[in-house]
Scaffold this motif. Structure first.
Motif, PDB file in Angstrom:
ATOM      1  N   LYS A  15       0.825  -1.227   0.000  1.00 41.21           N
ATOM      2  CA  LYS A  15       0.000   0.000   0.000  1.00 41.21           C
ATOM      3  C   LYS A  15       0.853   1.268   0.000  1.00 41.21           C
ATOM      4  CE  LYS A  15      -3.673  -2.430   2.512  1.00 41.21           C
ATOM      5  NZ  LYS A  15      -4.622  -2.416   3.644  1.00 41.21           N
ATOM      6  N   VAL A  16       1.931   1.255  -0.772  1.00 42.58           N
ATOM      7  CA  VAL A  16       2.777   2.452  -0.840  1.00 42.58           C
ATOM      8  C   VAL A  16       2.020   3.631  -1.449  1.00 42.58           C
ATOM      9  CG1 VAL A  16       4.930   1.158  -0.924  1.00 42.58           C
ATOM     10  CG2 VAL A  16       3.768   1.735  -3.066  1.00 42.58           C
ATOM     11  N   ASP A  17       0.956   3.345  -2.202  1.00 43.02           N
ATOM     12  CA  ASP A  17       0.156   4.423  -2.783  1.00 43.02           C
ATOM     13  C   ASP A  17      -0.570   5.234  -1.714  1.00 43.02           C
ATOM     14  OD1 ASP A  17      -1.180   1.821  -2.571  1.00 43.02           O
ATOM     15  OD2 ASP A  17      -2.969   2.829  -3.334  1.00 43.02           O
ATOM     16  N   LEU A  18      -0.719   4.653  -0.523  1.00 40.37           N
ATOM     17  CA  LEU A  18      -1.412   5.364   0.571  1.00 40.37           C
ATOM     18  C   LEU A  18      -0.469   6.190   1.431  1.00 40.37           C
ATOM     19  CD1 LEU A  18      -3.933   2.647   1.842  1.00 40.37           C
ATOM     20  CD2 LEU A  18      -4.300   4.444   0.139  1.00 40.37           C
ATOM     21  N   ALA A  19       0.826   6.011   1.243  1.00 42.18           N
ATOM     22  CA  ALA A  19       1.806   6.682   2.107  1.00 42.18           C
ATOM     23  C   ALA A  19       1.589   8.196   2.199  1.00 42.18           C
ATOM     24  CB  ALA A  19       3.226   6.368   1.638  1.00 42.18           C
ATOM     25  N   PRO A  20       1.362   8.910   1.077  1.00 41.08           N
ATOM     26  CA  PRO A  20       1.186  10.365   1.180  1.00 41.08           C
ATOM     27  C   PRO A  20      -0.047  10.772   1.992  1.00 41.08           C
ATOM     28  CG  PRO A  20       1.616   9.706  -1.096  1.00 41.08           C
ATOM     29  CD  PRO A  20       1.326   8.459  -0.330  1.00 41.08           C
ATOM     30  N   TYR A  21      -1.042   9.893   2.034  1.00 41.22           N
ATOM     31  CA  TYR A  21      -2.302  10.239   2.709  1.00 41.22           C
ATOM     32  C   TYR A  21      -2.252   9.986   4.214  1.00 41.22           C
ATOM     33  CZ  TYR A  21      -3.834  10.116  -2.132  1.00 41.22           C
ATOM     34  OH  TYR A  21      -3.942  10.340  -3.486  1.00 41.22           O
ATOM     35  N   VAL A  22      -1.305   9.161   4.652  1.00 44.31           N
ATOM     36  CA  VAL A  22      -1.210   8.860   6.085  1.00 44.31           C
ATOM     37  C   VAL A  22       0.086   9.403   6.686  1.00 44.31           C
ATOM     38  CG1 VAL A  22      -2.646   6.804   5.901  1.00 44.31           C
ATOM     39  CG2 VAL A  22      -0.176   6.587   5.620  1.00 44.31           C
ATOM     40  N   GLY A  23       0.860  10.139   5.880  1.00 45.65           N
ATOM     41  CA  GLY A  23       2.084  10.744   6.379  1.00 45.65           C
ATOM     42  C   GLY A  23       3.192   9.750   6.638  1.00 45.65           C
ATOM     43  N   ALA A  24       3.197   8.627   5.907  1.00 47.17           N
ATOM     44  CA  ALA A  24       4.243   7.618   6.098  1.00 47.17           C
ATOM     45  C   ALA A  24       5.464   7.963   5.256  1.00 47.17           C
ATOM     46  CB  ALA A  24       3.710   6.241   5.718  1.00 47.17           C
ATOM     47  N   ASP A  25       6.618   7.943   5.874  1.00 44.65           N
ATOM     48  CA  ASP A  25       7.883   8.254   5.219  1.00 44.65           C
ATOM     49  C   ASP A  25       8.486   6.950   4.681  1.00 44.65           C
ATOM     50  OD1 ASP A  25      10.492   8.882   4.500  1.00 44.65           O
ATOM     51  OD2 ASP A  25      10.792  10.244   6.191  1.00 44.65           O
ATOM     52  N   LEU A  26       8.380   6.728   3.374  1.00 42.31           N
ATOM     53  CA  LEU A  26       8.854   5.480   2.787  1.00 42.31           C
ATOM     54  C   LEU A  26      10.368   5.344   2.889  1.00 42.31           C
ATOM     55  CD1 LEU A  26       6.634   5.163  -0.419  1.00 42.31           C
ATOM     56  CD2 LEU A  26       6.347   4.012   1.788  1.00 42.31           C
ATOM     57  N   GLU A  27      11.093   6.445   2.774  1.00 42.07           N
ATOM     58  CA  GLU A  27      12.545   6.382   2.891  1.00 42.07           C
ATOM     59  C   GLU A  27      12.961   5.952   4.293  1.00 42.07           C
ATOM     60  OE1 GLU A  27      14.795   6.526   0.522  1.00 42.07           O
ATOM     61  OE2 GLU A  27      13.077   6.664  -0.860  1.00 42.07           O
ATOM     62  N   LYS A  28      12.256   6.448   5.298  1.00 42.34           N
ATOM     63  CA  LYS A  28      12.518   6.020   6.673  1.00 42.34           C
ATOM     64  C   LYS A  28      12.251   4.527   6.822  1.00 42.34           C
ATOM     65  CE  LYS A  28      11.003   6.768  11.461  1.00 42.34           C
ATOM     66  NZ  LYS A  28      10.768   5.336  11.731  1.00 42.34           N
TER      67      LYS A  28
ATOM     68  N   LYS B 191      19.169  -6.772   8.168  1.00 42.33           N
ATOM     69  CA  LYS B 191      20.567  -7.177   7.961  1.00 42.33           C
ATOM     70  C   LYS B 191      20.795  -7.898   6.625  1.00 42.33           C
ATOM     71  CE  LYS B 191      21.704  -7.478  12.893  1.00 42.33           C
ATOM     72  NZ  LYS B 191      20.737  -6.458  13.236  1.00 42.33           N
ATOM     73  N   GLY B 192      20.357  -7.263   5.561  1.00 42.90           N
ATOM     74  CA  GLY B 192      20.634  -7.781   4.228  1.00 42.90           C
ATOM     75  C   GLY B 192      19.554  -8.640   3.615  1.00 42.90           C
ATOM     76  N   LYS B 193      18.575  -9.061   4.402  1.00 36.67           N
ATOM     77  CA  LYS B 193      17.472  -9.833   3.828  1.00 36.67           C
ATOM     78  C   LYS B 193      16.594  -8.900   2.989  1.00 36.67           C
ATOM     79  CE  LYS B 193      17.206 -13.408   7.365  1.00 36.67           C
ATOM     80  NZ  LYS B 193      16.328 -14.112   8.335  1.00 36.67           N
ATOM     81  N   PRO B 194      15.987  -9.418   1.920  1.00 33.03           N
ATOM     82  CA  PRO B 194      15.276  -8.535   0.991  1.00 33.03           C
ATOM     83  C   PRO B 194      13.979  -7.945   1.538  1.00 33.03           C
ATOM     84  CG  PRO B 194      14.988 -10.827   0.353  1.00 33.03           C
ATOM     85  CD  PRO B 194      16.014 -10.815   1.454  1.00 33.03           C
ATOM     86  N   THR B 195      13.722  -6.719   1.121  1.00 33.57           N
ATOM     87  CA  THR B 195      12.471  -6.011   1.406  1.00 33.57           C
ATOM     88  C   THR B 195      11.999  -5.377   0.103  1.00 33.57           C
ATOM     89  OG1 THR B 195      13.172  -5.479   3.666  1.00 33.57           O
ATOM     90  CG2 THR B 195      11.380  -4.164   2.739  1.00 33.57           C
ATOM     91  N   VAL B 196      10.724  -5.491  -0.183  1.00 39.33           N
ATOM     92  CA  VAL B 196      10.167  -4.839  -1.370  1.00 39.33           C
ATOM     93  C   VAL B 196       9.011  -3.946  -0.962  1.00 39.33           C
ATOM     94  CG1 VAL B 196      10.898  -6.601  -3.018  1.00 39.33           C
ATOM     95  CG2 VAL B 196       8.691  -6.827  -1.887  1.00 39.33           C
ATOM     96  N   PHE B 197       8.871  -2.827  -1.670  1.00 42.53           N
ATOM     97  CA  PHE B 197       7.801  -1.867  -1.429  1.00 42.53           C
ATOM     98  C   PHE B 197       6.864  -1.912  -2.634  1.00 42.53           C
ATOM     99  CE2 PHE B 197      10.904  -0.716   1.599  1.00 42.53           C
ATOM    100  CZ  PHE B 197      10.293   0.045   2.580  1.00 42.53           C
ATOM    101  N   VAL B 198       5.601  -2.203  -2.366  1.00 39.07           N
ATOM    102  CA  VAL B 198       4.665  -2.421  -3.471  1.00 39.07           C
ATOM    103  C   VAL B 198       3.309  -1.795  -3.177  1.00 39.07           C
ATOM    104  CG1 VAL B 198       5.744  -4.658  -3.990  1.00 39.07           C
ATOM    105  CG2 VAL B 198       3.666  -4.584  -2.604  1.00 39.07           C
ATOM    106  N   SER B 199       2.535  -1.668  -4.233  1.00 40.22           N
ATOM    107  CA  SER B 199       1.095  -1.455  -4.109  1.00 40.22           C
ATOM    108  C   SER B 199       0.429  -2.548  -4.928  1.00 40.22           C
ATOM    109  CB  SER B 199       0.667  -0.081  -4.635  1.00 40.22           C
ATOM    110  OG  SER B 199      -0.754  -0.018  -4.723  1.00 40.22           O
ATOM    111  N   LEU B 200      -0.152  -3.517  -4.255  1.00 40.09           N
ATOM    112  CA  LEU B 200      -0.820  -4.599  -4.967  1.00 40.09           C
ATOM    113  C   LEU B 200      -2.079  -4.106  -5.666  1.00 40.09           C
ATOM    114  CD1 LEU B 200      -0.343  -7.366  -2.265  1.00 40.09           C
ATOM    115  CD2 LEU B 200       0.783  -7.242  -4.498  1.00 40.09           C
ATOM    116  N   LYS B 201      -2.530  -2.920  -5.284  1.00 36.27           N
ATOM    117  CA  LYS B 201      -3.701  -2.336  -5.937  1.00 36.27           C
ATOM    118  C   LYS B 201      -3.328  -1.673  -7.262  1.00 36.27           C
ATOM    119  CE  LYS B 201      -7.529   0.915  -5.248  1.00 36.27           C
ATOM    120  NZ  LYS B 201      -8.173   1.850  -4.283  1.00 36.27           N
ATOM    121  N   THR B 202      -2.250  -0.890  -7.275  1.00 38.04           N
ATOM    122  CA  THR B 202      -1.869  -0.158  -8.481  1.00 38.04           C
ATOM    123  C   THR B 202      -0.831  -0.895  -9.326  1.00 38.04           C
ATOM    124  OG1 THR B 202      -0.022   1.040  -7.449  1.00 38.04           O
ATOM    125  CG2 THR B 202      -2.249   1.992  -7.205  1.00 38.04           C
TER     126      THR B 202
END
Length: 209
Positions: free
Chosen positions: A152-165, A175-186
């Motif tokens: 739900k990264v598309d909602l970040a601007p509406y809830v004040g979530a800092d994606l870079e943080k 510690k090196g394990k993978p993380t992905v940022f997605v919007s399954l909706k968009t």
């Protein structure tokens, strides 16, 4: 056969992720997929998966979907006492030959993990609507899961979530394990998700795709 455990808080997008990956695996690679959902008081998620993947999209036969009502703490059924899920796995695999089985936990907290008896690979799902503090909070689910999906990264601007943080915190905690940022909706970030899974699962030697 590969067992993929999917866990995370209520509403983070676990069921949506499983539906997306199931359709992708079936249509792209023509493999057989089964799904076991866990709910505390109902089989709501199983009904949703059935209607979406069996009835509407005709991706799965009906016997490939199993819904469990655990009646108790969500992480107990996937870690401390996974007997209900193990029995469901046995019944499911006795009926049909499967390449991949997704096991969806009920809504969990950041300390939840899957028993090694249930899952070969684990995906923890968070969403930005819950705030940007979660990756930094850590917890076994966030730090130890094989893949962290921030949805739900598309909602970040509406809830004040800092994606870079969130990215910085995830890198520090995992510690090196993978993380992905997605919007399954968009669809944003979905290609990165698929690429990570291809690499991860091939390295594990569980699924060659």
């Amino acid at each position: 056969m590969m067992k993929i455990g999917v866990l995370g808080p209520v509403g983070s997008g676990k069921t949506t992720l499983i539906e997306f990956l199931t359709e992708y695996f079936v249509r792209k690679f023509a493999i057989s997929v089964g799904i076991i959902t866990n709910d505390v008081v109902s089989n709501h998620d199983a009904v949703r998966v059935y209607e979406e993947l069996v009835v509407t999209k005709k991706v799965l036969p009906k016997e490939n979907v199993v819904g469990l009502v655990t009646g108790g703490c969500p992480h107990t059924a996937i870690r401390e006492d996974p007997s209900m899920n193990l029995r469901a796995l046995e019944r499911l695999t006795r009926r049909v030959r499967l390449d991949v089985i997704f096991i969806e936990s009920g809504g969990d907290n950041v300390m939840s993990t899957f028993s090694g008896l249930l899952a070969d690979y684990t995906i923890f799902v968070l969403d930005t609507a819950a705030g940007d503090k979660y990756p930094g909070k850590g917890g076994l689910g966030i730090s130890e899961s094989d893949l962290l999906v921030v949805n739900k990264v598309d909602l970040a601007p509406y809830v004040g979530a800092d994606l870079e943080k969130m990215k910085r915190d995830a890198e520090k905690v995992r510690k090196g394990k993978p993380t992905v940022f997605v919007s399954l909706k968009t669809g944003e970030g979905v290609e990165s998700l698929i690429n990570v899974l291809k690499e991860e699962l091939s390295i594990e030697g569980i699924l060659r795709i």
